[in-house]
Write an enzyme that holds these catalytic residues in place. Structure first.
Site, PDB file in Angstrom:
ATOM      1  N   LYS A   1      17.179  -1.006  -4.702  1.00 33.05           N
ATOM      2  CA  LYS A   1      18.536  -0.357  -5.492  1.00 33.05           C
ATOM      3  C   LYS A   1      19.755  -0.860  -4.840  1.00 33.05           C
ATOM      4  O   LYS A   1      20.684  -0.943  -5.587  1.00 33.05           O
ATOM      5  CB  LYS A   1      18.237   1.276  -5.501  1.00 33.05           C
ATOM      6  CG  LYS A   1      17.035   1.672  -6.623  1.00 33.05           C
ATOM      7  CD  LYS A   1      17.383   3.155  -6.646  1.00 33.05           C
ATOM      8  CE  LYS A   1      15.896   3.724  -7.225  1.00 33.05           C
ATOM      9  NZ  LYS A   1      15.942   5.012  -7.130  1.00 33.05           N
TER      10      LYS A   1
ATOM     11  N   GLU B   1       3.116   5.422  -5.965  1.00 36.53           N
ATOM     12  CA  GLU B   1       4.504   5.795  -5.548  1.00 36.53           C
ATOM     13  C   GLU B   1       4.349   6.928  -4.360  1.00 36.53           C
ATOM     14  O   GLU B   1       4.988   7.163  -3.435  1.00 36.53           O
ATOM     15  CB  GLU B   1       5.457   6.226  -6.465  1.00 36.53           C
ATOM     16  CG  GLU B   1       6.946   5.791  -5.988  1.00 36.53           C
ATOM     17  CD  GLU B   1       7.931   5.836  -7.454  1.00 36.53           C
ATOM     18  OE1 GLU B   1       8.299   4.428  -7.673  1.00 36.53           O
ATOM     19  OE2 GLU B   1       8.174   6.844  -8.036  1.00 36.53           O
TER      20      GLU B   1
ATOM     21  N   HIS C   1     -15.393  -8.147 -19.662  1.00 38.79           N
ATOM     22  CA  HIS C   1     -15.270  -9.797 -19.802  1.00 38.79           C
ATOM     23  C   HIS C   1     -14.223 -10.227 -19.332  1.00 38.79           C
ATOM     24  O   HIS C   1     -14.004 -11.425 -19.495  1.00 38.79           O
ATOM     25  CB  HIS C   1     -15.286  -9.786 -21.335  1.00 38.79           C
ATOM     26  CG  HIS C   1     -16.376  -9.248 -22.123  1.00 38.79           C
ATOM     27  ND1 HIS C   1     -17.531 -10.130 -22.230  1.00 38.79           N
ATOM     28  CD2 HIS C   1     -16.569  -8.161 -22.479  1.00 38.79           C
ATOM     29  CE1 HIS C   1     -18.565  -9.253 -22.906  1.00 38.79           C
ATOM     30  NE2 HIS C   1     -18.057  -8.057 -22.908  1.00 38.79           N
TER      31      HIS C   1
HETATM   32  O1  PA5 Z   1       9.172   9.399  -9.461  1.00 39.55           O
HETATM   33  C1  PA5 Z   1      10.121   9.021  -9.084  1.00 39.55           C
HETATM   34  O2  PA5 Z   1      11.017   9.660  -8.914  1.00 39.55           O
HETATM   35  C2  PA5 Z   1      10.923   7.813  -9.877  1.00 39.55           C
HETATM   36  O3  PA5 Z   1       9.808   6.885 -10.239  1.00 39.55           O
HETATM   37  C3  PA5 Z   1      11.936   8.049 -10.850  1.00 39.55           C
HETATM   38  O4  PA5 Z   1      11.385   8.662 -11.737  1.00 39.55           O
HETATM   39  C4  PA5 Z   1      12.391   6.730 -11.335  1.00 39.55           C
HETATM   40  O5  PA5 Z   1      13.074   6.002 -10.283  1.00 39.55           O
HETATM   41  C5  PA5 Z   1      13.760   7.022 -12.409  1.00 39.55           C
HETATM   42  O6  PA5 Z   1      14.714   7.879 -11.634  1.00 39.55           O
HETATM   43  P1  PA5 Z   1      15.678   8.464 -12.765  1.00 39.55           P
HETATM   44  O7  PA5 Z   1      14.985   9.613 -13.625  1.00 39.55           O
HETATM   45  O8  PA5 Z   1      16.722   9.064 -11.612  1.00 39.55           O
HETATM   46  O9  PA5 Z   1      16.286   7.507 -13.507  1.00 39.55           O
END
Ligand code: PA5
Length: 444
Positions: A422, A277, A306
């Site tokens: 989203k 990410e 394996h």
């Molecule tokens: O790294 C990030 O910002 C995302 O992966 C968030 O952690 C994830 O989308 C969850 O977000 P939130 O803590 O607002 O629920």
């Protein structure tokens, strides 16, 4: 390096040491300006002590802690739990004051229904974690768990709920204020995947009896190393340089994280998010389209020897392999010497040897075989898996990612690519203001 792995390895000059050291300076500026906060988290011992104090009663009165959180709000707790207690369901050290952890990080109805069917609400505490305070998966699961706790405990259910969220914004913050939940803040300059050493990781760890002060102590030691402008001393920087150079100069678009520890298996999933990410970006910081990012793949040693190694040895040479190894095993098992086994070739030589020796031998053999095949690989070696070493390791991986972001010239701290899905989900679920997105999906 080239010297060992041939043309697929790197020549020393290709690591571009000066550019790497400049990356440390550039990243330091972002931290000093207050834009990025993760490097400072280990300094907050006072905050950790408050978490320990305030969760003490819960820790001692429940047998299960349910974490409700997703992505960066769930993976850190899972990684730490697996590292310290062992891979689920074979865990040790669960007793009074050290409840077990269950992470509800998926809205598969089977998972959630089974959780509320099999857990005892009278002996369970919930830790709901969402920095934004409104993530659909987290909020819907929380609503189910809230109702389940309330049915069993009535008004007392509130005392079993801990919320971790933004200090001011979001619905979870508002709900926590309205209901009077015990609440801990996620600093605004710390993003989800960099938040394991904030209350996001510390609250569940404290609620399950882990030593969070040792975790921060280890991370502080790593900080000293990660800020070093001496390339030879700074392992996070060296690792970022190796990853970046193998990707951009040798086309290693895939990183295999080969964890030779079942205890680090949870961390491999935590790292997968961090690397993917943070570095998977369409544009660089100047707006130029670049499409950067290595694809991280988690593999488990020895199990995946394996299953996957045939591909790593002979398939496309588009991967680098990062071994995660542990020096001192958590436990030792000696293979029985029983005379009976001396009659067979495949058991005789193993008699009386230690499993840790076999485990390390298999890793060394796999590393060596890959090197011989011209498959570049490197290794992180943890002395042992405990809270202090995990704190240091998490911090090193986060610095490595931040430095890699500087080398790629992208912003490692945003995630614009996850927004569209989203919005489309919100549309499909009937959220007000998102109607046009539902239409978009339906028309496809
Ligand atoms: O790294 C990030 O910002 C995302 O992966 C968030 O952690 C994830 O989308 C969850 O977000 P939130 O803590 O607002 O629920």
């Amino acid at each position: 390096m080239q010297e060992k792995a041939g043309e697929h390895g790197l020549a020393p000059a290709e690591l571009e040491r000066e550019r790497c050291v400049a990356a440390v300076g550039a990243f330091r500026k972002r931290v000093e300006s207050g834009e990025i906060g993760f490097p400072e988290l280990p300094e907050n011992d006072k905050g950790a002590r408050a978490i320990l104090r305030e969760t003490e009663m819960l820790r001692n009165s429940v047998e299960t802690v349910v974490v409700i959180g997703i992505g960066g709000s769930g993976l850190g707790a899972y990684a730490l739990d697996a590292a310290i207690r062992g891979p689920n369901p074979l865990q040790s050290g669960i007793k009074k004051g050290r409840p077990r952890l269950v992470v509800l990080d998926n809205v598969d109805p089977g998972l959630i229904a089974t959780a509320v069917e099999t857990l005892n609400p009278k002996r369970t505490a919930a830790c709901v974690i969402a920095k934004s305070g409104g993530t659909a998966e987290t909020m819907s699961t929380f609503m189910v768990v809230h109702e389940w706790l309330t049915k069993a405990l009535g008004r007392k259910a509130k005392q079993r709920i801990v919320a971790v969220t933004d200090p001011q914004k979001g619905d979870l913050r508002a709900m926590a204020n309205d209901e009077g939940y015990l609440t801990f803040d996620v600093p605004q300059n710390v993003g989800g995947r960099f938040s394991v050493l904030s209350a996001v990781g510390l609250a569940p760890a404290a609620m399950t009896g882990l030593d969070i002060l040792a975790l921060l102590r280890g991370a502080r030691q790593a900080n000293a190393m990660c800020w070093s402008e001496d390339f030879e001393r700074n392992l996070a920087l060296q690792s970022a340089a190796v990853h970046h150079a193998l990707d951009t100069k040798r086309g290693k678009k895939i990183e295999i994280v080969f964890s030779y520890s079942s205890y680090l298996w949870g961390s491999a999933f935590w790292y997968r998010q961090l690397w993917a990410e943070s570095l998977g970006k369409r544009v660089d910081r100047k707006g130029k389209v670049v499409h950067t990012g290595q694809t991280p793949v988690a593999a488990l040693g020895v199990t995946d020897q394996h299953s996957q190694v045939q591909l790593y040895m002979e398939g496309p040479n588009d991967k680098m392999i990062t071994f995660w190894a542990v020096g001192e095993p958590r436990r030792e098992v000696t293979i029985p010497k029983a005379k009976h086994f001396s009659r067979y070739d495949s058991t005789d030589y193993l008699r009386g040897q230690q499993l840790s020796k076999l485990f390390q031998a298999e890793r060394r053999a796999t590393e060596s075989a890959l090197t011989h095949a011209g498959r570049p690989n490197c290794r992180w070696m943890l002395p042992r898996v405990d809270e202090a070493n995990m704190g240091a390791f998490f911090q090193c991986m986060e610095f490595q990612t931040a430095f890699a972001g500087e080398l790629y010239g992208i912003d490692a701290f945003d995630q614009p690519g996850v927004e569209l899905a989203k919005k489309l989900t919100n549309g499909l679920m009937g959220k007000k203001g998102f109607e046009k997105y539902a239409k978009e999906v339906d028309e496809e």
